[in-house]
Design a protein around this motif. Structure first.
Motif, PDB file in Angstrom:
ATOM      1  N   LYS A  99       0.854  -1.180   0.000  1.00 18.07           N
ATOM      2  CA  LYS A  99       0.000   0.000   0.000  1.00 18.07           C
ATOM      3  C   LYS A  99       0.888   1.226   0.000  1.00 18.07           C
ATOM      4  CE  LYS A  99      -3.556   2.554   2.430  1.00 18.07           C
ATOM      5  NZ  LYS A  99      -4.340   2.769   1.197  1.00 18.07           N
ATOM      6  N   ASP A 113      -2.986  -1.836  -2.406  1.00 18.47           N
ATOM      7  CA  ASP A 113      -3.027  -1.467  -3.814  1.00 18.47           C
ATOM      8  C   ASP A 113      -2.511  -2.550  -4.750  1.00 18.47           C
ATOM      9  OD1 ASP A 113      -1.804   1.554  -2.451  1.00 18.47           O
ATOM     10  OD2 ASP A 113      -3.861   1.239  -3.152  1.00 18.47           O
ATOM     11  N   TYR A 114      -1.522  -3.309  -4.304  1.00 17.02           N
ATOM     12  CA  TYR A 114      -0.862  -4.288  -5.174  1.00 17.02           C
ATOM     13  C   TYR A 114      -0.726  -5.608  -4.434  1.00 17.02           C
ATOM     14  CZ  TYR A 114       0.345   0.040  -7.530  1.00 17.02           C
ATOM     15  OH  TYR A 114       0.282   1.262  -8.150  1.00 17.02           O
TER      16      TYR A 114
END
Length: 125
Positions: A99, A113-114
């Motif tokens: 994040k 996020d990933y």
């Protein structure tokens, strides 16, 4: 953007240890908070551990406290999860997540996020 790849999973006997690694590529890894999550078949993805962007703050799920340790090396763009005293209930696919934040701890999967592709951990009796 960050690409993540986990390694280190495998089969271990109950009571044994494994060390998972997550390698990150992309820019500014040191500005990302990192987390480890796991998902067993038929279950929701659950939080395991968190480490802040600078490694100062960490937190763990109650189920793994005292057995798992999260760490990071920003020079090598890696985050690790040392898992000791493994139990059959620790078996799952383990994912690392990133994040883009230097803020406080993050525990929900939808905050990240990933994600990596996951690595399987199997614990036998």
């Amino acid at each position: 953007q960050v690409q993540l790849g986990e390694s280190g999973g495998g089969l271990v006997q109950a009571g044994g240890s494994l060390r998972l690694s997550c390698a990150a590529s992309g820019r500014a890894f040191s500005s990302y908070a990192m987390g480890w999550f796991r998902q067993a078949p038929g279950q929701e993805r659950e939080f395991v551990a968190f480490i802040s962007w600078n490694g100062v703050n960490t937190d763990y799920a109650d189920s793994v406290k005292g057995r798992f340790t999260i760490s990071r090396d920003n020079a090598k763009n890696t985050v690790n999860l040392q898992m000791n005293s493994l139990k059959p209930e620790d078996a799952a696919v383990y994912y690392c997540a990133a994040k883009s934040s230097i803020g406080s701890a993050f525990y929900r999967s939808d905050e990240y996020d990933y994600w990596g592709q996951g690595t399987q951990v199997t614990v036998s009796l």
